[in-house]
Every structure is written in structure tokens, then in C-alpha cells.
Design a protein around this motif. Structure first.
Motif, PDB file in Angstrom:
ATOM      1  N   TRP A  35       0.313  14.790  -1.028  1.00  0.00           N
ATOM      2  CA  TRP A  35       0.073  13.620  -0.184  1.00  0.00           C
ATOM      3  C   TRP A  35      -1.381  13.578   0.289  1.00  0.00           C
ATOM      4  CZ3 TRP A  35       1.302   8.995   0.562  1.00  0.00           C
ATOM      5  CH2 TRP A  35       0.981   8.312   1.745  1.00  0.00           C
ATOM      6  N   LEU A  36      -1.912  14.725   0.694  1.00  0.00           N
ATOM      7  CA  LEU A  36      -3.320  14.771   1.095  1.00  0.00           C
ATOM      8  C   LEU A  36      -4.224  14.397  -0.075  1.00  0.00           C
ATOM      9  CD1 LEU A  36      -3.340  18.066   3.218  1.00  0.00           C
ATOM     10  CD2 LEU A  36      -3.278  15.709   4.047  1.00  0.00           C
ATOM     11  N   ALA A  37      -3.881  14.883  -1.264  1.00  0.00           N
ATOM     12  CA  ALA A  37      -4.685  14.563  -2.446  1.00  0.00           C
ATOM     13  C   ALA A  37      -4.581  13.083  -2.804  1.00  0.00           C
ATOM     14  CB  ALA A  37      -4.230  15.416  -3.627  1.00  0.00           C
ATOM     15  N   THR A  38      -3.406  12.491  -2.570  1.00  0.00           N
ATOM     16  CA  THR A  38      -3.239  11.060  -2.837  1.00  0.00           C
ATOM     17  C   THR A  38      -4.206  10.237  -2.000  1.00  0.00           C
ATOM     18  OG1 THR A  38      -0.901  11.331  -3.393  1.00  0.00           O
ATOM     19  CG2 THR A  38      -1.617   9.130  -2.764  1.00  0.00           C
ATOM     20  N   ILE A  39      -4.265  10.548  -0.723  1.00  0.00           N
ATOM     21  CA  ILE A  39      -5.178   9.816   0.168  1.00  0.00           C
ATOM     22  C   ILE A  39      -6.625  10.122  -0.192  1.00  0.00           C
ATOM     23  CG2 ILE A  39      -5.837   9.430   2.561  1.00  0.00           C
ATOM     24  CD1 ILE A  39      -3.010   8.456   1.746  1.00  0.00           C
ATOM     25  N   GLY A  40      -6.915  11.389  -0.499  1.00  0.00           N
ATOM     26  CA  GLY A  40      -8.276  11.750  -0.897  1.00  0.00           C
ATOM     27  C   GLY A  40      -8.701  11.037  -2.165  1.00  0.00           C
ATOM     28  N   ALA A  41      -7.791  10.912  -3.127  1.00  0.00           N
ATOM     29  CA  ALA A  41      -8.114  10.224  -4.374  1.00  0.00           C
ATOM     30  C   ALA A  41      -8.376   8.742  -4.126  1.00  0.00           C
ATOM     31  CB  ALA A  41      -6.983  10.400  -5.381  1.00  0.00           C
ATOM     32  N   GLU A  42      -7.564   8.133  -3.275  1.00  0.00           N
ATOM     33  CA  GLU A  42      -7.763   6.715  -2.972  1.00  0.00           C
ATOM     34  C   GLU A  42      -9.086   6.483  -2.261  1.00  0.00           C
ATOM     35  OE1 GLU A  42      -3.003   5.590  -2.509  1.00  0.00           O
ATOM     36  OE2 GLU A  42      -4.307   5.659  -0.744  1.00  0.00           O
ATOM     37  N   TYR A  43      -9.469   7.427  -1.439  1.00  0.00           N
ATOM     38  CA  TYR A  43     -10.701   7.256  -0.666  1.00  0.00           C
ATOM     39  C   TYR A  43     -11.942   7.594  -1.497  1.00  0.00           C
ATOM     40  CZ  TYR A  43     -13.892   7.439   3.303  1.00  0.00           C
ATOM     41  OH  TYR A  43     -14.926   7.197   4.160  1.00  0.00           O
TER      42      TYR A  43
ATOM     43  N   ASP B 124       1.750   9.583  -5.515  1.00  0.00           N
ATOM     44  CA  ASP B 124       2.112  10.877  -4.943  1.00  0.00           C
ATOM     45  C   ASP B 124       3.272  11.511  -5.704  1.00  0.00           C
ATOM     46  OD1 ASP B 124       2.160  12.939  -2.828  1.00  0.00           O
ATOM     47  OD2 ASP B 124       4.044  11.996  -2.262  1.00  0.00           O
ATOM     48  N   ILE B 125       4.343  10.750  -5.924  1.00  0.00           N
ATOM     49  CA  ILE B 125       5.533  11.294  -6.585  1.00  0.00           C
ATOM     50  C   ILE B 125       5.241  11.634  -8.045  1.00  0.00           C
ATOM     51  CG2 ILE B 125       7.877  10.739  -7.319  1.00  0.00           C
ATOM     52  CD1 ILE B 125       8.116   9.047  -4.749  1.00  0.00           C
ATOM     53  N   ALA B 126       4.490  10.757  -8.733  1.00  0.00           N
ATOM     54  CA  ALA B 126       4.172  11.022 -10.139  1.00  0.00           C
ATOM     55  C   ALA B 126       3.336  12.293 -10.276  1.00  0.00           C
ATOM     56  CB  ALA B 126       3.425   9.832 -10.740  1.00  0.00           C
TER      57      ALA B 126
ATOM     58  N   GLY C 217       0.815  -1.213   0.000  1.00  0.00           N
ATOM     59  CA  GLY C 217       0.000   0.000   0.000  1.00  0.00           C
ATOM     60  C   GLY C 217       0.848   1.261   0.000  1.00  0.00           C
ATOM     61  N   LEU C 218       1.942   1.240   0.779  1.00  0.00           N
ATOM     62  CA  LEU C 218       2.833   2.399   0.831  1.00  0.00           C
ATOM     63  C   LEU C 218       3.485   2.642  -0.522  1.00  0.00           C
ATOM     64  CD1 LEU C 218       4.153   4.573   2.588  1.00  0.00           C
ATOM     65  CD2 LEU C 218       5.929   2.921   3.168  1.00  0.00           C
ATOM     66  N   GLN C 219       3.914   1.584  -1.179  1.00  0.00           N
ATOM     67  CA  GLN C 219       4.545   1.721  -2.492  1.00  0.00           C
ATOM     68  C   GLN C 219       3.562   2.296  -3.508  1.00  0.00           C
ATOM     69  OE1 GLN C 219       6.132  -1.938  -4.022  1.00  0.00           O
ATOM     70  NE2 GLN C 219       6.896  -1.019  -5.897  1.00  0.00           N
ATOM     71  N   ALA C 220       2.324   1.799  -3.497  1.00  0.00           N
ATOM     72  CA  ALA C 220       1.321   2.279  -4.444  1.00  0.00           C
ATOM     73  C   ALA C 220       0.994   3.747  -4.199  1.00  0.00           C
ATOM     74  CB  ALA C 220       0.060   1.424  -4.344  1.00  0.00           C
ATOM     75  N   SER C 221       0.807   4.123  -2.930  1.00  0.00           N
ATOM     76  CA  SER C 221       0.459   5.507  -2.616  1.00  0.00           C
ATOM     77  C   SER C 221       1.594   6.463  -2.949  1.00  0.00           C
ATOM     78  CB  SER C 221       0.092   5.631  -1.128  1.00  0.00           C
ATOM     79  OG  SER C 221      -1.096   4.935  -0.835  1.00  0.00           O
ATOM     80  N   LEU C 222       2.827   6.085  -2.601  1.00  0.00           N
ATOM     81  CA  LEU C 222       3.957   6.962  -2.882  1.00  0.00           C
ATOM     82  C   LEU C 222       4.217   7.092  -4.376  1.00  0.00           C
ATOM     83  CD1 LEU C 222       6.488   6.027  -0.049  1.00  0.00           C
ATOM     84  CD2 LEU C 222       5.137   8.116  -0.283  1.00  0.00           C
TER      85      LEU C 222
END
Length: 256
Positions: A190-198, A66-68, A58-63
Motif C-alpha cells: 500500500w505504501l508503494a502504491t501511493i509512492g508509485a502514484e506520487y 495494490d492488489i495486483a 481513485g480508491l478503485q484505481a489505487s486498490l
């Protein structure tokens, strides 16, 4: 040095007090422990997430998202901010549209993005890129506009061509503001990454999915584990951004 240590220790007072209160009220069953779960249950869920391999994947997918998104949005933001800052013509042509679009709430773009691109990786990365784009573009624009006419005249006297003017005067002079924008963009991304996943819910991996699974199964402890992981990663990213900024802009000296 002593006062610094005392200040650091004071920062632990509130979290420790909260943990003690949390343990006491759940141990004495003063609250509904299905809603406010004991700290031990949270630790147990955290251990299961770590040992099952869900955390690493999960960390790898989120990061990766995020980085891209951060890289794409930041690059576009620097280019647009630079263009608006050095060209009055571009500011008059593009500026009004840009300043209007920045007023739209970031999460208001999600329905449109999901309609165009679905709920896959492309929509998530574009959403993250948008979150990074605006702070970088604004900071770059303000930094470029902070270059005085006198500085430009001196550069011209020294024989700078247009490229040298941008690369040796404008960008270095605007670098503190650009760095601030990049720092903010990293946190927003990072906040947008979590928001997008949710909010763009899918079966894809990600730290945000820990929270989604906890909500779906009504496991409050899993929700808390996800929240703590999100906060921990955000804190690490913020620390790394501060270290990089201090190294790159070391010539500014200490900022008080």
C-alpha cells in the motif's frame, strides 16, 4: 472488560487534544491559515472529493494496483523462499544475489523501472510487486528453515513423498512466518502504491493524485484530505490482514 475500555478511550486522548489545539490556533489566527488550514476547510475539501466521485474512482484505481502488485510479489516471494529453504544448491546459487539485491532501497528501483516501462500501470504494479516480494520471500525462507531435521525424519518414516513433505509438513510448519510476511507485504504494498502514484506522476487516477493535485494548486486542505484517506485505507488493510491471519492460523491459539 472495564480496563480494556479504559485503554481504548485513552487512545483517543491525543487525537482529540490535537484537534482541539488545531481548531483553537486557527480560529484565533495564531498561525498562517494558508499553511495550517482550519479543520473546517479540510472537512469541506473532503466533502467535495467524496461528492465529486473522485474518491470512488481513485480508491478503485489505487486498490487495483495494490492488489495486483501484492498478489504477484507475494506469489513470487513464497516460491523463491520455499526454493531457498528446501534446496541448499539453490541457496548457494541464488541466495547471495538475492541477499545483495534486498539491500537496495526500494525507491532506488524507480528510475530504472521508469526508464524501462515508462510511468504507466506496468511500472507502478511492478514497483508494488517488488515491495511485497522481499518480506514474503524472507519470511518464507526463515519459516522453512525452522522445520527441524527430526520433523523431516518423522515424515519420511510415515512414507511422505517430496510433494507431501512440502504440502503437509513444510508449508504448514512455516505458515506463521509466511503469514507474518504477507501481513508486512500488504502494508508495504500500500505504501508503494501511493509512492508509485506520487513519484511516477501521470494522469492516471489514484488516491495519491489527491495529494498531487493539492500540492500543484497549493491547497493544503486537499493534501491533508489525501493523507487522511491514505492512512484510513492503510488502517483498514492492516485490520483485515490481522483478521484473516487470526482465522487462518486459529490453531496457534491466542498470541500474547
Amino acid at each position: 472488560m472495564k480496563s480494556i475500555r479504559e485503554t481504548d478511550l485513552r487512545g483517543f486522548v491525543l487525537p482529540v487534544a490535537f484537534l482541539v489545539l488545531w481548531y483553537v490556533v486557527t480560529a484565533l489566527q495564531l498561525v498562517n491559515t494558508k499553511l495550517i488550514v482550519p479543520p473546517g476547510a479540510v472537512l469541506d475539501s473532503a466533502w467535495k472529493v467524496v461528492t465529486s466521485g473522485q474518491l470512488l474512482g481513485g480508491l478503485q484505481a489505487s486498490l487495483t494496483r495494490d492488489i495486483a502488485g501484492f498478489a504477484a510479489g507475494s506469489a513470487a516471494g513464497i516460491l523463491l523462499g520455499l526454493l531457498l529453504g528446501i534446496s541448499r544448491w539453490a541457496e548457494r546459487l541464488i541466495g547471495p544475489t538475492f541477499h545483495t539485491l534486498k539491500q537496495i532501497s526500494l525507491f532506488a528501483w524507480l528510475p530504472l523501472l521508469s526508464t524501462w516501462l515508462g510511468t504507466g500501470e506496468a511500472a507502478k504494479i511492478l514497483f508494488v510487486a517488488l515491495s511485497a516480494f522481499y518480506p514474503v520471500a524472507l519470511s518464507t525462507f526463515e519459516g522453512v528453515r525452522g522445520v527441524t531435521r527430526a520433523q523431516v525424519e518423522v515424515a519420511r518414516v510415515l512414507g511422505f513423498n517430496r510433494w507431501q513433505l512440502v504440502s503437509r509438513l513444510i508449508l504448514p510448519a512455516a505458515s506463521p512466518q509466511i503469514a507474518t510476511g504477507l501481513h508486512l507485504a500488504l502494508l508495504y504494498a500500500w505504501l508503494a502504491t501511493i509512492g508509485a502514484e506520487y513519484l511516477l506522476g501521470s494522469s492516471a487516477q489514484g488516491i495519491g493524485n489527491v495529494v498531487i493535485r493539492g500540492k500543484a494548486t497549493f491547497h493544503v486542505e486537499l493534501i491533508i484530505v489525501g493523507m487522511l484517506l491514505i492512512g484510513l485505507v492503510g488502517m483498514v488493510l492492516n485490520r483485515l490482514a490481522s483478521l484473516v491471519e487470526s482465522r487462518v492460523l486459529h490453531w496457534r491459539g491466542p498470541v500474547h
